[in-house]
Design a protein around this motif. Structure first.
Motif, PDB file in Angstrom:
ATOM      1  N   TRP A  18       0.832  -1.204   0.000  1.00 45.69           N
ATOM      2  CA  TRP A  18       0.000   0.000   0.000  1.00 45.69           C
ATOM      3  C   TRP A  18       0.870   1.259   0.000  1.00 45.69           C
ATOM      4  O   TRP A  18       0.517   2.269  -0.612  1.00 45.69           O
ATOM      5  N   ASN A  35     -10.991   7.031  -2.959  1.00 46.44           N
ATOM      6  CA  ASN A  35     -11.074   5.599  -3.241  1.00 46.44           C
ATOM      7  C   ASN A  35      -9.891   4.849  -2.644  1.00 46.44           C
ATOM      8  O   ASN A  35     -10.039   3.732  -2.133  1.00 46.44           O
ATOM      9  N   THR A  38     -10.451   4.570   1.122  1.00 52.18           N
ATOM     10  CA  THR A  38     -11.616   3.721   1.380  1.00 52.18           C
ATOM     11  C   THR A  38     -11.239   2.255   1.229  1.00 52.18           C
ATOM     12  O   THR A  38     -11.588   1.412   2.073  1.00 52.18           O
ATOM     13  N   ASP A  39     -10.518   1.930   0.146  1.00 55.33           N
ATOM     14  CA  ASP A  39     -10.076   0.549  -0.075  1.00 55.33           C
ATOM     15  C   ASP A  39      -9.118   0.099   1.031  1.00 55.33           C
ATOM     16  O   ASP A  39      -9.225  -1.013   1.556  1.00 55.33           O
ATOM     17  N   GLY A  42     -10.975  -0.352   4.455  1.00 57.03           N
ATOM     18  CA  GLY A  42     -11.852  -1.521   4.450  1.00 57.03           C
ATOM     19  C   GLY A  42     -11.068  -2.811   4.587  1.00 57.03           C
ATOM     20  O   GLY A  42     -11.426  -3.696   5.383  1.00 57.03           O
ATOM     21  N   GLU A  43      -9.976  -2.935   3.828  1.00 54.23           N
ATOM     22  CA  GLU A  43      -9.178  -4.164   3.884  1.00 54.23           C
ATOM     23  C   GLU A  43      -8.400  -4.273   5.196  1.00 54.23           C
ATOM     24  O   GLU A  43      -8.159  -5.376   5.690  1.00 54.23           O
TER      25      GLU A  43
END
Length: 213
Positions: A18, A35, A38-39, A42-43
């Protein structure tokens, strides 16, 4: 001096790709930070579920007030992650060159990600509805939905995370409120107005006391 790391070696290893994605975006003209985070968030919660604060029960469904506490814990984690990325970039040559831009970007990301969390009339009504009717009208339905979700994930050798649990409770509460009677919705709105009146009166009382000093 760089802030002390709060992440474990395992978490840093998980974050490594990341970081690379984030650094690559520094030169991307079409940056989509909302985005990206957010990704990431969430992960992250899927891999490292947020522990329940000590004030909450260890297991079992949460009340709406307890969900609010859980929401704050996950919001704090979100801010830590964003700051972690900011600091990781600041420690590199590319990050130093883009330091001013990155600061502005993070401000925009925070605003974008939390935009949907800002109070709205509908959100206030759902929260008030939950306070008034959770035990009578919502709890049994939500409990069944949670049980079904747990069983479905268990079949896949997965667990229901706090993030998904909270999202499911909010979703089902909002859905139930949408189809409520006009009488119930009127009572909810009166509850909101009464709470606002009490708050305004309290603020006015403090103001008058200040002037009297």
């Amino acid at each position: 001096m760089a802030p002390r790391k709060w992440t474990s070696p395992e978490q840093e290893e998980w974050l490594s790709p990341w970081y690379e994605k984030y650094r690559a975006k520094q030169s991307d003209k079409a940056k989509n930070w909302a985005n990206f985070f957010t990704d990431l968030l969430g992960e992250w919660l899927e891999q490292f579920p947020e522990p329940r604060p000590a004030t909450l029960p260890v297991i079992g469904p949460l009340t709406m007030d307890e969900i609010t506490i859980m929401d704050q814990a996950e919001a704090d984690r979100k801010k830590k992650l964003e700051n972690r990325f900011k600091n990781s970039i600041g420690a590199t040559k590319t990050g130093r060159q883009a330091k001013t831009e990155a600061a502005n970007v993070f401000h925009a990301v925070l605003k974008s990600v939390t935009k949907c969390e800002k109070p709205s009339r509908t959100l206030q009504e759902v929260e008030a509805y939950s306070k008034l009717y959770y035990q009578k009208r919502v709890k049994s339905i939500v409990d069944n939905k949670l049980k079904a979700a747990v069983e479905e994930l268990r079949a896949e050798n997965k667990a229901l995370t706090n993030g998904r649990r909270v999202a499911l409770v909010k979703k089902e509460t909002a859905n139930l409120y949408k189809v409520e009677t006009s009488e119930v919705k009127a009572e909810v709105r009166r509850y909101i107005e009464d709470a606002k009146t009490r708050r305004d009166e309290k603020d006015r009382m403090w103001s008058e006391d200040d002037y009297a000093r």
